[in-house]
Scaffold this motif. Structure first.
Motif, mmCIF file in Angstrom:
data_model
loop_
_atom_site.group_PDB
_atom_site.id
_atom_site.type_symbol
_atom_site.label_atom_id
_atom_site.label_comp_id
_atom_site.label_asym_id
_atom_site.label_seq_id
_atom_site.Cartn_x
_atom_site.Cartn_y
_atom_site.Cartn_z
ATOM 1 N N ARG A 174 43.438 71.143 8.652
ATOM 2 C CA ARG A 174 42.791 72.318 9.230
ATOM 3 C C ARG A 174 42.241 73.562 8.004
ATOM 4 N NH1 ARG A 174 45.463 76.687 13.349
ATOM 5 N NH2 ARG A 174 46.323 77.455 11.164
ATOM 6 N N TYR A 269 37.973 77.557 13.264
ATOM 7 C CA TYR A 269 38.975 76.508 12.789
ATOM 8 C C TYR A 269 38.063 75.155 12.745
ATOM 9 C CZ TYR A 269 42.441 80.162 13.990
ATOM 10 O OH TYR A 269 43.219 81.297 14.069
ATOM 11 N N GLU A 271 39.209 71.154 12.452
ATOM 12 C CA GLU A 271 40.454 70.330 12.474
ATOM 13 C C GLU A 271 39.650 69.051 12.695
ATOM 14 O OE1 GLU A 271 43.998 71.956 14.291
ATOM 15 O OE2 GLU A 271 42.176 72.861 15.514
ATOM 16 N N ILE A 274 36.277 68.389 14.915
ATOM 17 C CA ILE A 274 36.491 69.488 15.926
ATOM 18 C C ILE A 274 36.006 70.989 15.329
ATOM 19 C CG2 ILE A 274 37.318 70.557 17.808
ATOM 20 C CD1 ILE A 274 36.296 67.817 18.481
ATOM 21 N N LEU A 275 35.188 71.570 15.590
ATOM 22 C CA LEU A 275 35.303 73.154 15.200
ATOM 23 C C LEU A 275 35.286 73.800 16.565
ATOM 24 C CD1 LEU A 275 32.248 74.749 13.057
ATOM 25 C CD2 LEU A 275 32.761 75.579 15.196
ATOM 26 N N ARG A 276 36.344 74.647 16.261
ATOM 27 C CA ARG A 276 36.463 75.625 17.473
ATOM 28 C C ARG A 276 36.128 77.142 16.791
ATOM 29 N NH1 ARG A 276 41.751 76.422 18.382
ATOM 30 N NH2 ARG A 276 42.561 75.303 16.648
ATOM 31 N N TYR A 277 35.628 77.851 17.737
ATOM 32 C CA TYR A 277 35.269 79.350 17.552
ATOM 33 C C TYR A 277 36.164 80.346 18.357
ATOM 34 C CZ TYR A 277 32.395 83.628 17.443
ATOM 35 O OH TYR A 277 31.915 84.706 17.670
ATOM 36 N N LYS A 278 36.965 81.308 17.751
ATOM 37 C CA LYS A 278 37.728 82.022 18.708
ATOM 38 C C LYS A 278 37.357 83.599 18.384
ATOM 39 C CE LYS A 278 41.829 79.286 19.418
ATOM 40 N NZ LYS A 278 43.356 79.269 19.097
ATOM 41 N N GLU A 283 39.448 81.445 22.915
ATOM 42 C CA GLU A 283 38.218 80.357 22.543
ATOM 43 C C GLU A 283 36.886 80.683 23.024
ATOM 44 O OE1 GLU A 283 38.294 75.532 22.735
ATOM 45 O OE2 GLU A 283 39.806 76.466 21.506
ATOM 46 N N ARG A 286 33.668 75.077 21.434
ATOM 47 C CA ARG A 286 34.380 73.932 20.908
ATOM 48 C C ARG A 286 33.262 72.768 20.633
ATOM 49 N NH1 ARG A 286 39.604 71.366 21.151
ATOM 50 N NH2 ARG A 286 40.561 73.254 22.012
ATOM 51 N N ASN A 288 31.787 69.099 18.805
ATOM 52 C CA ASN A 288 32.158 68.009 18.171
ATOM 53 C C ASN A 288 31.236 67.617 17.016
ATOM 54 O OD1 ASN A 288 32.516 65.304 17.509
ATOM 55 N ND2 ASN A 288 32.206 64.391 19.687
#
Length: 344
Positions: A174, A269, A271, A274-278, A283, A286, A288
């Motif tokens: 990550r 983030y 991982e 996957i890209l996650r925005y918080k 969250e 998300r 792909n």
């Protein structure tokens, strides 16, 4: 003259302020309703043969206006964001994403626009891609910077001595990118908050000032005509009634709430694919990354980082400076190991 009027109506000051606030709210509500009803139903369709592009303006069921353009004369298709404002108080009610055909003679043809939706930019992007594939012309985001072909120009930092503001933590599975808050960021956010949420406070202060200025003019008038000047310096205090302070407290509360909303910590983030925005722990998006199309910085009409995949879009706002947005683009690209000029 206006100060005189407000002075003589000072007993109704709270009612006047409330009246203007109601007008302000109605003005915004009408503008929102108008664009929701009409702007998402754009009355233009395109048809083409090998040489001509046929543009149909479908303004009504029985009214279709056609025009033609040589396909060879169409230089590119572009996407640009544009602020929408209400008619009366000119308040910002949202952003519309426009799809434009650029003709060789400098003419611009608006062919689509998407408004007031989290997916508006993605729908505009899909429409532009469809036109690009059919006409075999390039596509760009107007005013954008980035390391991909969709950008109108490369990333260019304003400050040659810019020091990285974004923190990055790397772990085996990550990558975490986030902004470490500094005290110097407060002034910029304060300016943004007051610009967007300070209307109520401005109305209150300006109304109080006009009352006192009208009182001062009244004393001058009496002295000139009646030779009687009895002005108390306490009258220079803009706010003397308890109700005024309650309204001011209400306005400041709104500004503080807006400031807290804008200054929340943002996290990226990455991982695997996957890209996650918080924002804080919530969250917001998300994506792909196997379907990644572009990562761009748009400085206008409001600064944002735009991340686009085949079917989704994500925006990042409220960073301290324009160069921080540019750094965010570079950090995300580095984290997902995207080589420059090859984001597709």
């Amino acid at each position: 003259m206006l100060s005189f009027i407000v002075f003589y109506l000072q007993d109704y000051r709270q009612i006047i302020i409330l009246f203007f606030l109601i007008l302000w709210y109605i003005d915004g509500a009408i503008a929102h309703r108008y664009y929701r009803q009409f702007k998402n139903k754009f009355p233009i369709s395109l048809e083409s043969d090998r040489k001509q592009l046929i543009i149909k303006n479908n303004f009504a069921a029985d009214q279709v206006i056609e025009s033609q353009v040589d396909i060879d004369a169409v230089r590119s298709v572009s996407i640009r964001p544009k602020f929408l404002y209400s008619k009366g108080f000119k308040q910002n009610i949202g952003t519309v994403w426009q799809v434009i055909l650029n003709i060789n003679n400098g003419r611009e043809l608006l062919v689509d626009e998407q408004f007031k939706s989290d997916r508006a930019v993605n729908r505009a992007f899909q429409q532009a891609k469809l036109i690009t594939s059919q006409l075999e012309i390039p596509m760009i985001f107007n005013y954008s910077e980035g390391n991909c072909t969709d950008a109108s120009q490369p990333l260019t930092f304003d400050d040659k001595f810019y020091v990285d503001r974004l923190q990055i933590n790397r772990k085996p599975n990550r990558v975490h990118i986030y902004l470490k808050w500094k005290l110097t960021d407060t002034w910029q956010f304060l300016g943004e908050v007051i610009a967007q949420a300070g209307f109520l406070l401005f109305v209150i202060i300006s109304t109080g000032f006009m009352v006192k200025f009208g009182s001062f003019l009244q004393e001058i008038y009496q002295f000139y005509w009646q030779k009687d000047f009895n002005f108390d310096l306490k009258n220079l205090l803009i706010f003397q009634q308890q109700a005024d302070y309650f309204i001011i407290l209400f306005a400041i509360t709104i500004i503080l709430i807006e400031g807290i909303r804008k200054s929340q910590t943002q996290h990226i983030y990455i991982e695997k694919n996957i890209l996650r925005y918080k924002i804080n722990r919530l969250e917001k998006a998300r994506l792909n990354l196997t379907q990644l199309e572009a990562i761009l910085f748009l400085p206008v009409p409001t600064p944002m980082v735009l991340v686009l995949t085949e079917n989704e879009a994500m925006t990042i706002n409220h960073l301290p400076s324009l160069d921080t947005y540019r750094e965010m683009v570079e950090k995300i690209e580095a984290a997902i190991t995207i080589s420059p000029n090859n984001t597709h």
